[in-house]
Enzyme design. Structure first.
Site, mmCIF file in Angstrom:
data_model
loop_
_atom_site.group_PDB
_atom_site.id
_atom_site.type_symbol
_atom_site.label_atom_id
_atom_site.label_comp_id
_atom_site.label_asym_id
_atom_site.label_seq_id
_atom_site.Cartn_x
_atom_site.Cartn_y
_atom_site.Cartn_z
ATOM 1 N N ARG A 88 -72.728 -33.018 79.555
ATOM 2 C CA ARG A 88 -72.401 -33.253 80.951
ATOM 3 C C ARG A 88 -70.936 -33.038 81.233
ATOM 4 O O ARG A 88 -70.497 -33.216 82.368
ATOM 5 C CB ARG A 88 -72.720 -34.712 81.245
ATOM 6 C CG ARG A 88 -73.775 -34.911 82.261
ATOM 7 C CD ARG A 88 -73.839 -36.408 82.435
ATOM 8 N NE ARG A 88 -74.517 -36.756 83.614
ATOM 9 C CZ ARG A 88 -75.816 -36.992 83.675
ATOM 10 N NH1 ARG A 88 -76.573 -36.873 82.613
ATOM 11 N NH2 ARG A 88 -76.335 -37.346 84.807
ATOM 12 N N ARG A 160 -84.410 -46.865 91.155
ATOM 13 C CA ARG A 160 -83.440 -46.957 90.069
ATOM 14 C C ARG A 160 -82.153 -47.565 90.612
ATOM 15 O O ARG A 160 -81.788 -47.317 91.758
ATOM 16 C CB ARG A 160 -83.196 -45.556 89.509
ATOM 17 C CG ARG A 160 -83.238 -45.529 88.004
ATOM 18 C CD ARG A 160 -83.274 -44.134 87.484
ATOM 19 N NE ARG A 160 -81.964 -43.491 87.537
ATOM 20 C CZ ARG A 160 -81.735 -42.267 87.078
ATOM 21 N NH1 ARG A 160 -82.724 -41.559 86.550
ATOM 22 N NH2 ARG A 160 -80.544 -41.739 87.143
ATOM 23 N N ARG A 171 -72.402 -39.745 92.419
ATOM 24 C CA ARG A 171 -72.911 -39.003 91.260
ATOM 25 C C ARG A 171 -72.857 -37.488 91.510
ATOM 26 O O ARG A 171 -72.583 -36.721 90.603
ATOM 27 C CB ARG A 171 -74.344 -39.448 90.940
ATOM 28 C CG ARG A 171 -74.383 -40.835 90.295
ATOM 29 C CD ARG A 171 -75.745 -41.475 90.386
ATOM 30 N NE ARG A 171 -76.772 -40.720 89.714
ATOM 31 C CZ ARG A 171 -78.067 -40.784 89.994
ATOM 32 N NH1 ARG A 171 -78.496 -41.564 90.980
ATOM 33 N NH2 ARG A 171 -78.925 -40.090 89.313
#
Ligand code: AP5
Ligand code: MG
Ligand code: ZN
Length: 213
Positions: A88, A160, A171
């Protein structure tokens, strides 16, 4: 076959990794799932990861790289694997390339599921995950047979923790800054392939099978 799933949060990496697992019988290693499992079990790793995840930030590279490299040594990885959510960052990608080079191997496919941010924000509000087994559904696109109940294990479906709209936006920003540069990194290695994430579940699955053969 060694595959990396690339793409923004909510693009469908986990969903479509599952389709590949069913077809090619290779395991998925999802760093997000590993962290969520550790949080549930209250481990030291889970405690460290939670604050970063809840804020929509990345967990520091040093907590991630060794964990994945160790996991890849396990017996079930000998015919290949799918990495979902790793690497990532460029340092993570370099650590992976180096670790594999030592074993005389390399990644075969870096599969990007491409989607615009707004489509992702719209979609994420509908995601539901099983509190017990982690299976993922969508209120509209992939509804469970019984509302609020997991098809696989009967567990309760919930949102979530990091799917609140503000956290999703954070994000996405982190993705563009730190993860999107991996597209160029894998293009240079000649293994990058992109599929259009808006095609729907069948459409994306078909596009992926055409690439993997
Ligand atoms: P992680 O769990 O990896 O989350 P993510 O990358 O943000 O991706 P998501 O799991 O949210 O989305 P997805 O692409 O898997 O989409 P899904 O298939 O669910 O990471 C969480 C956190 O852990 C990170 O923020 C970070 O803090 C930490 N972390 C993890 N790995 C790390 C690392 N390597 N380094 C540092 N930190 C790390 O699909 C989304 C929804 O869409 C679902 O409801 C699904 O049903 C639906 N859907 C899927 N495909 C389709 C389709 N084709 N058509 C219609 N609907 C679809
Ligand atoms: Mg996922
Ligand atoms: Zn379940």
């Amino acid at each position: 076959m060694k595959i990396i799933m690339l793409g923004a949060p909510g693009a469908g990496k986990g969903t479509h990794a599952k389709g590949i697992v069913d077809k090619y019988k290779i395991p998925t290693i999802s760093t997000g799932d590993i962290f969520r499992q550790n949080i549930k079990e209250g481990t030291e790793l889970g405690k460290k990861a939670k604050s970063y995840m809840d804020a929509g930030d990345l967990v520091p590279d040093e907590l991630v790289c060794d964990l994945v490299v160790d996991r890849l040594q396990k017996d079930d990885c000998k015919n290949g694997y799918i990495l979902d959510g790793f690497p990532r960052t460029i340092p993570q990608a370099e650590a992976l390339t180096e670790a594999l080079k030592k074993q005389g191997t390399a990644i075969d496919y870096a599969l990007e599921i491409a989607m615009e941010d707004q489509a992702i924000v719209d979609r994420m509000a509908g995601r539901r995950v099983c509190a017990k087994c982690g299976a993922t559904f969508h209120a509209v696109n992939i509804p469970p047979k019984v509302e609020g109940v997991c098809d696989n294990c009967g567990g309760e479906l919930e949102l979530r923790d990091d799917d609140k709209p503000e956290t999703v936006k954070k994000r996405l920003n982190v993705y563009h800054e730190q993860t999107a540069p991996l597209i160029e990194y894998y293009k240079k290695q000649g293994i990058h392939h992109a599929v259009d994430g808006t095609l729907g579940v069948e459409g994306v699955a078909k596009a992926i099978s055409e690439i993997l053969g």
